[in-house]
Design a protein around this motif. Structure first.
Motif, PDB file in Angstrom:
ATOM      1  N   THR A  34      -9.703  -8.362   1.761  1.00 48.34           N
ATOM      2  CA  THR A  34      -9.598  -7.055   1.027  1.00 48.34           C
ATOM      3  C   THR A  34      -8.056  -6.566   0.909  1.00 48.34           C
ATOM      4  O   THR A  34      -7.401  -6.483  -0.076  1.00 48.34           O
ATOM      5  CB  THR A  34     -10.186  -5.984   1.293  1.00 48.34           C
ATOM      6  N   HIS A 144     -10.513   2.542   6.968  1.00 46.56           N
ATOM      7  CA  HIS A 144     -11.461   3.513   6.984  1.00 46.56           C
ATOM      8  C   HIS A 144     -12.726   3.015   6.046  1.00 46.56           C
ATOM      9  O   HIS A 144     -12.390   3.027   4.874  1.00 46.56           O
ATOM     10  CB  HIS A 144     -10.839   5.009   6.495  1.00 46.56           C
ATOM     11  N   ALA A 173      -8.356  -0.501   2.911  1.00 48.09           N
ATOM     12  CA  ALA A 173      -7.605  -1.729   2.548  1.00 48.09           C
ATOM     13  C   ALA A 173      -7.901  -2.151   1.062  1.00 48.09           C
ATOM     14  O   ALA A 173      -7.215  -3.126   0.421  1.00 48.09           O
ATOM     15  CB  ALA A 173      -8.459  -3.082   3.323  1.00 48.09           C
ATOM     16  N   ARG A 174      -8.556  -1.348   0.369  1.00 46.86           N
ATOM     17  CA  ARG A 174      -8.747  -1.416  -1.198  1.00 46.86           C
ATOM     18  C   ARG A 174      -7.573  -0.558  -1.789  1.00 46.86           C
ATOM     19  O   ARG A 174      -7.548  -0.686  -2.978  1.00 46.86           O
ATOM     20  CB  ARG A 174     -10.214  -0.780  -1.434  1.00 46.86           C
TER      21      ARG A 174
HETATM   22  N1  LIG Z   1     -15.519   1.214   2.307  1.00 52.59           N
HETATM   23  C1  LIG Z   1     -14.743   0.185   2.462  1.00 52.59           C
HETATM   24  N2  LIG Z   1     -15.107  -1.075   2.480  1.00 52.59           N
HETATM   25  C2  LIG Z   1     -13.918  -2.162   2.759  1.00 52.59           C
HETATM   26  C3  LIG Z   1     -12.799  -1.625   2.964  1.00 52.59           C
HETATM   27  N3  LIG Z   1     -11.987  -2.852   3.174  1.00 52.59           N
HETATM   28  C4  LIG Z   1     -13.037  -3.791   3.119  1.00 52.59           C
HETATM   29  N4  LIG Z   1     -14.298  -3.296   2.694  1.00 52.59           N
HETATM   30  C5  LIG Z   1     -15.481  -4.129   2.361  1.00 52.59           C
HETATM   31  O1  LIG Z   1     -15.840  -4.536   3.453  1.00 52.59           O
HETATM   32  C6  LIG Z   1     -16.268  -6.095   3.444  1.00 52.59           C
HETATM   33  C7  LIG Z   1     -15.702  -6.861   4.333  1.00 52.59           C
HETATM   34  O2  LIG Z   1     -14.403  -6.948   3.772  1.00 52.59           O
HETATM   35  P1  LIG Z   1     -13.511  -8.547   3.902  1.00 52.59           P
HETATM   36  O3  LIG Z   1     -12.084  -8.229   3.451  1.00 52.59           O
HETATM   37  O4  LIG Z   1     -14.103  -9.335   3.238  1.00 52.59           O
HETATM   38  O5  LIG Z   1     -13.361  -8.529   5.363  1.00 52.59           O
HETATM   39  P2  LIG Z   1     -12.916  -9.693   6.496  1.00 52.59           P
HETATM   40  O6  LIG Z   1     -13.876 -10.335   6.917  1.00 52.59           O
HETATM   41  O7  LIG Z   1     -11.798  -9.133   7.448  1.00 52.59           O
HETATM   42  O8  LIG Z   1     -11.910 -10.757   5.622  1.00 52.59           O
HETATM   43  C8  LIG Z   1     -16.190  -6.359   1.836  1.00 52.59           C
HETATM   44  O9  LIG Z   1     -17.439  -6.211   1.091  1.00 52.59           O
HETATM   45  C9  LIG Z   1     -15.254  -5.235   1.682  1.00 52.59           C
HETATM   46  O10 LIG Z   1     -15.118  -4.804  -0.051  1.00 52.59           O
HETATM   47  C10 LIG Z   1     -12.290  -0.276   3.163  1.00 52.59           C
HETATM   48  O11 LIG Z   1     -11.219   0.188   3.491  1.00 52.59           O
HETATM   49  N5  LIG Z   1     -13.418   0.546   2.985  1.00 52.59           N
END
Ligand SMILES: Nc1nc2c(ncn2[C@@H]2O[C@H](COP(=O)(O)OP(=O)(O)O)[C@@H](O)[C@H]2O)c(=O)[nH]1
Ligand SMILES: [Mg+2]
Length: 199
Positions: A34, A144, A173-174
């Protein structure tokens, strides 16, 4: 979308004089893909694969049951942070079974941003240990998540056993602004280290 300079751009401005390789690391599902996707001004390269039953046995899914893909290798993106500096972002998997990949990933890396989640702080230790082993300086960003507990900075520092100089920030991260800010904290920290290393 995604440039810190505020406009879409495929090609680098001529003013860019420095390129740095930065790792975005963290445990499973902490938001690495993300984060790179939010910031990259080029279409991020992703190597995701639908999680199989076999993977589900290895990857700990508690609390993140909605996640159906996992990064099997890495994410790659580019962010022009200023007129002069471009960052190449490499999202590296945190699962222990990818330890071999770390040797290649860390080669030439200027620094790393460790993403962490307050519900799983303990899962960051292996990653910080790997970075220390490969002598990659890092900053920590708490990504967060809704419903995740918030702790005072001092408690998080203590729980993660951070050195006093290690930057600790919070991001979503969004969100492009807060993610850029987390990277800026890392870059500023790396800049403070350069004179020390040259003497
Ligand atoms: N609420 C929230 N959800 C997030 C955030 N960052 C990532 N996500 C969600 O968490 C999940 C895992 O994120 P991902 O980027 O695939 O994690 P990775 O395995 O570290 O690459 C996804 O469904 C994202 O949409 C954030 O800052 N806040
Ligand atoms: Mg991922």
């Amino acid at each position: 979308m995604g440039s810190a300079l505020g406009s879409d751009q495929l090609y680098l401005p001529e003013t860019v004089s420095t390129a740095a390789k930065i790792l975005i690391v963290g445990h499973f599902a902490v938001g690495k893909t993300t984060f790179v996707g939010t910031l990259s001004e080029i279409r991020p390269l992703r190597t995701e694969e639908t999680m199989t039953q076999a993977g589900a046995l290895v990857d700990d899914l508690a609390g993140i049951e909605g996640k159906t893909t996992t990064t099997v290798a890495m994410d790659f993106g580019r962010l022009t942070l200023s007129e002069r500096l471009v960052l190449y972002l490499f999202g590296a998997p945190g699962q222990k079974r990818f330890t071999q990949l770390w040797k290649d990933m860390t080669y030439g890396a200027l620094g790393a941003l460790v993403l962490t989640d307050t519900r799983r702080l303990d899962q960051s230790f292996d990653i910080m240990g790997l970075l220390e082993e490969h002598a990659v300086p890092y900053a920590v960003a708490v990504n967060h998540f809704d419903g995740a507990p918030s702790y005072p900075e001092e408690e998080i520092r203590e729980a993660l056993d951070l050195l006093p100089e290690t930057p600790l920030v919070t991001c979503d991260a969004r969100d492009r602004i807060s993610s850029t800010q987390a990277l800026i904290s890392l870059v500023q920290y790396l800049q403070t280290r350069i004179p020390q290393e040259q003497t």
